[in-house]
Scaffold this motif. Structure first.
Motif, PDB file in Angstrom:
ATOM      1  N   VAL A 279       0.859  -1.178   0.000  1.00 17.01           N
ATOM      2  CA  VAL A 279       0.000   0.000   0.000  1.00 17.01           C
ATOM      3  C   VAL A 279       0.899   1.233   0.000  1.00 17.01           C
ATOM      4  N   PRO A 280       0.570   2.269  -0.785  1.00 14.93           N
ATOM      5  CA  PRO A 280       1.399   3.479  -0.770  1.00 14.93           C
ATOM      6  C   PRO A 280       1.406   4.138   0.607  1.00 14.93           C
ATOM      7  N   THR A 281       2.526   4.757   0.951  1.00 17.00           N
ATOM      8  CA  THR A 281       2.651   5.378   2.266  1.00 17.00           C
ATOM      9  C   THR A 281       1.910   6.706   2.313  1.00 17.00           C
ATOM     10  N   GLU A 282       1.632   7.146   3.546  1.00 14.28           N
ATOM     11  CA  GLU A 282       0.902   8.391   3.761  1.00 14.28           C
ATOM     12  C   GLU A 282       1.776   9.378   4.509  1.00 14.28           C
ATOM     13  N   GLN A 283       1.284  10.602   4.623  1.00 13.39           N
ATOM     14  CA  GLN A 283       2.043  11.628   5.324  1.00 13.39           C
ATOM     15  C   GLN A 283       1.840  11.531   6.828  1.00 13.39           C
ATOM     16  N   GLU A 284       0.673  11.097   7.276  1.00 10.90           N
ATOM     17  CA  GLU A 284       0.377  10.971   8.692  1.00 10.90           C
ATOM     18  C   GLU A 284       0.832   9.586   9.167  1.00 10.90           C
ATOM     19  N   GLU A 285       1.293   9.501  10.424  1.00  8.55           N
ATOM     20  CA  GLU A 285       1.713   8.206  10.940  1.00  8.55           C
ATOM     21  C   GLU A 285       0.523   7.251  10.920  1.00  8.55           C
ATOM     22  N   PRO A 286       0.693   6.060  10.371  1.00 10.88           N
ATOM     23  CA  PRO A 286      -0.441   5.150  10.249  1.00 10.88           C
ATOM     24  C   PRO A 286      -0.922   4.648  11.614  1.00 10.88           C
ATOM     25  N   LEU A 287      -2.238   4.603  11.753  1.00  8.25           N
ATOM     26  CA  LEU A 287      -2.842   4.038  12.952  1.00  8.25           C
ATOM     27  C   LEU A 287      -2.920   2.537  12.757  1.00  8.25           C
ATOM     28  N   THR A 288      -2.377   1.776  13.695  1.00  9.75           N
ATOM     29  CA  THR A 288      -2.290   0.334  13.540  1.00  9.75           C
ATOM     30  C   THR A 288      -2.958  -0.373  14.703  1.00  9.75           C
ATOM     31  N   ILE A 289      -3.802  -1.341  14.363  1.00  9.17           N
ATOM     32  CA  ILE A 289      -4.415  -2.234  15.346  1.00  9.17           C
ATOM     33  C   ILE A 289      -3.805  -3.607  15.125  1.00  9.17           C
ATOM     34  N   SER A 290      -3.309  -4.243  16.193  1.00  3.50           N
ATOM     35  CA  SER A 290      -2.681  -5.558  16.079  1.00  3.50           C
ATOM     36  C   SER A 290      -3.461  -6.565  16.895  1.00  3.50           C
ATOM     37  N   LEU A 291      -3.721  -7.724  16.283  1.00  2.00           N
ATOM     38  CA  LEU A 291      -4.376  -8.840  16.964  1.00  2.00           C
ATOM     39  C   LEU A 291      -3.359  -9.958  17.114  1.00  2.00           C
ATOM     40  N   GLN A 292      -3.031 -10.277  18.350  1.00  3.58           N
ATOM     41  CA  GLN A 292      -2.054 -11.326  18.591  1.00  3.58           C
ATOM     42  C   GLN A 292      -2.748 -12.672  18.711  1.00  3.58           C
ATOM     43  N   ARG A 293      -1.977 -13.733  18.581  1.00  2.00           N
ATOM     44  CA  ARG A 293      -2.515 -15.089  18.610  1.00  2.00           C
ATOM     45  C   ARG A 293      -3.228 -15.390  19.928  1.00  2.00           C
ATOM     46  N   ASP A 294      -2.755 -14.808  21.025  1.00  2.00           N
ATOM     47  CA  ASP A 294      -3.390 -15.069  22.330  1.00  2.00           C
ATOM     48  C   ASP A 294      -4.654 -14.243  22.546  1.00  2.00           C
ATOM     49  N   GLY A 295      -5.066 -13.439  21.555  1.00  2.00           N
ATOM     50  CA  GLY A 295      -6.298 -12.662  21.653  1.00  2.00           C
ATOM     51  C   GLY A 295      -6.099 -11.230  22.095  1.00  2.00           C
ATOM     52  N   THR A 296      -4.875 -10.831  22.393  1.00  2.00           N
ATOM     53  CA  THR A 296      -4.593  -9.468  22.815  1.00  2.00           C
ATOM     54  C   THR A 296      -4.773  -8.506  21.646  1.00  2.00           C
ATOM     55  N   VAL A 297      -5.472  -7.400  21.887  1.00  2.00           N
ATOM     56  CA  VAL A 297      -5.665  -6.354  20.890  1.00  2.00           C
ATOM     57  C   VAL A 297      -4.804  -5.169  21.306  1.00  2.00           C
ATOM     58  N   SER A 298      -4.000  -4.654  20.362  1.00  2.00           N
ATOM     59  CA  SER A 298      -3.124  -3.525  20.659  1.00  2.00           C
ATOM     60  C   SER A 298      -3.430  -2.375  19.720  1.00  2.00           C
ATOM     61  N   LEU A 299      -3.553  -1.189  20.297  1.00  2.00           N
ATOM     62  CA  LEU A 299      -3.715   0.050  19.539  1.00  2.00           C
ATOM     63  C   LEU A 299      -2.326   0.681  19.493  1.00  2.00           C
ATOM     64  N   MET A 300      -1.712   0.677  18.306  1.00  2.00           N
ATOM     65  CA  MET A 300      -0.294   1.003  18.121  1.00  2.00           C
ATOM     66  C   MET A 300       0.504  -0.002  18.953  1.00  2.00           C
ATOM     67  N   ASN A 301       1.223   0.398  19.982  1.00  2.00           N
ATOM     68  CA  ASN A 301       1.992  -0.537  20.817  1.00  2.00           C
ATOM     69  C   ASN A 301       1.341  -0.803  22.165  1.00  2.00           C
ATOM     70  N   THR A 302       0.178  -0.193  22.412  1.00  2.00           N
ATOM     71  CA  THR A 302      -0.459  -0.274  23.718  1.00  2.00           C
ATOM     72  C   THR A 302      -1.581  -1.304  23.721  1.00  2.00           C
ATOM     73  N   PRO A 303      -1.492  -2.318  24.584  1.00  2.00           N
ATOM     74  CA  PRO A 303      -2.602  -3.281  24.679  1.00  2.00           C
ATOM     75  C   PRO A 303      -3.872  -2.586  25.172  1.00  2.00           C
ATOM     76  N   VAL A 304      -5.011  -2.971  24.571  1.00  2.00           N
ATOM     77  CA  VAL A 304      -6.300  -2.355  24.882  1.00  2.00           C
ATOM     78  C   VAL A 304      -7.303  -3.472  25.150  1.00  2.00           C
ATOM     79  N   GLU A 305      -8.141  -3.259  26.165  1.00  2.00           N
ATOM     80  CA  GLU A 305      -9.229  -4.201  26.414  1.00  2.00           C
ATOM     81  C   GLU A 305     -10.248  -4.070  25.283  1.00  2.00           C
ATOM     82  N   GLU A 306     -10.827  -5.185  24.846  1.00  2.00           N
ATOM     83  CA  GLU A 306     -11.773  -5.151  23.729  1.00  2.00           C
ATOM     84  C   GLU A 306     -12.998  -4.305  24.057  1.00  2.00           C
ATOM     85  N   ALA A 307     -13.388  -4.251  25.324  1.00  2.00           N
ATOM     86  CA  ALA A 307     -14.552  -3.456  25.715  1.00  2.00           C
ATOM     87  C   ALA A 307     -14.283  -1.952  25.575  1.00  2.00           C
TER      88      ALA A 307
END
Length: 166
Positions: free
Chosen positions: A68-96
């Protein structure tokens, strides 16, 4: 520094000290130190740039999709780990709390694009649930991040198998 002693030279002429002494004024800029510093900075940024991406370790699925072509603003990234942890950028977040945090972030951003990184071992239903949370949080442009070099679907059945299946 101070006054110099003027000696009488052999021909009766005097030797003067002044602006046109033995060495003229150096009118050139020595760029060697500047080039050295720039090369060191270039090497530092080349080494550090790959480390600036989101640092949640995942085993991304491999696909034949192009980057995907890059953007000027830092990309917002959500990561789903195998153990079910959801991370907003590098910070783990509760799904609720995910939808609330996404709404707060969407108010500050100019782009509605979000990058979803999901481990290849996660169930499809969980990925779709997080995509629904992204949509509810105000992000309608969802990019699924994968690794390149995966299999290409060409429409042909692999050798030794049938197209129908059981």
């Amino acid at each position: 520094m101070g006054a110099g002693v003027m000696k009488k030279a052999e021909g009766g002429s005097r030797r003067r000290r002044g602006a046109k002494g033995r060495h003229g004024v150096m009118a050139e800029i020595n760029v060697t130190p500047m080039v050295d510093v720039m090369l060191v900075l270039l090497i530092i940024f080349m080494v550090a740039a790959p480390m600036m991406t989101v640092g949640v370790p995942l085993e991304l699925p491999k696909t034949a999709a192009k980057a995907v072509p890059t953007e000027q603003e830092e990309p917002l990234t959500i990561s789903l780990q195998r153990d079910g942890t959801v991370s907003l950028m590098n910070t783990p977040v509760e799904e609720a709390e995910l939808v609330e945090k996404l709404r707060a972030v969407s108010q500050e951003r100019t782009s509605d694009k979000v990058y979803l990184r999901a481990d290849g071992g996660i169930e499809y239903a969980h990925v779709v649930q997080v995509m629904g949370a992204l949509n509810a949080g105000g992000f309608t442009n969802i990019v699924l991040v994968t690794d390149t070099g995966g299999p290409q679907l060409t429409g042909k059945a692999p050798t030794g198998t049938t197209a129908g299946g059981n």
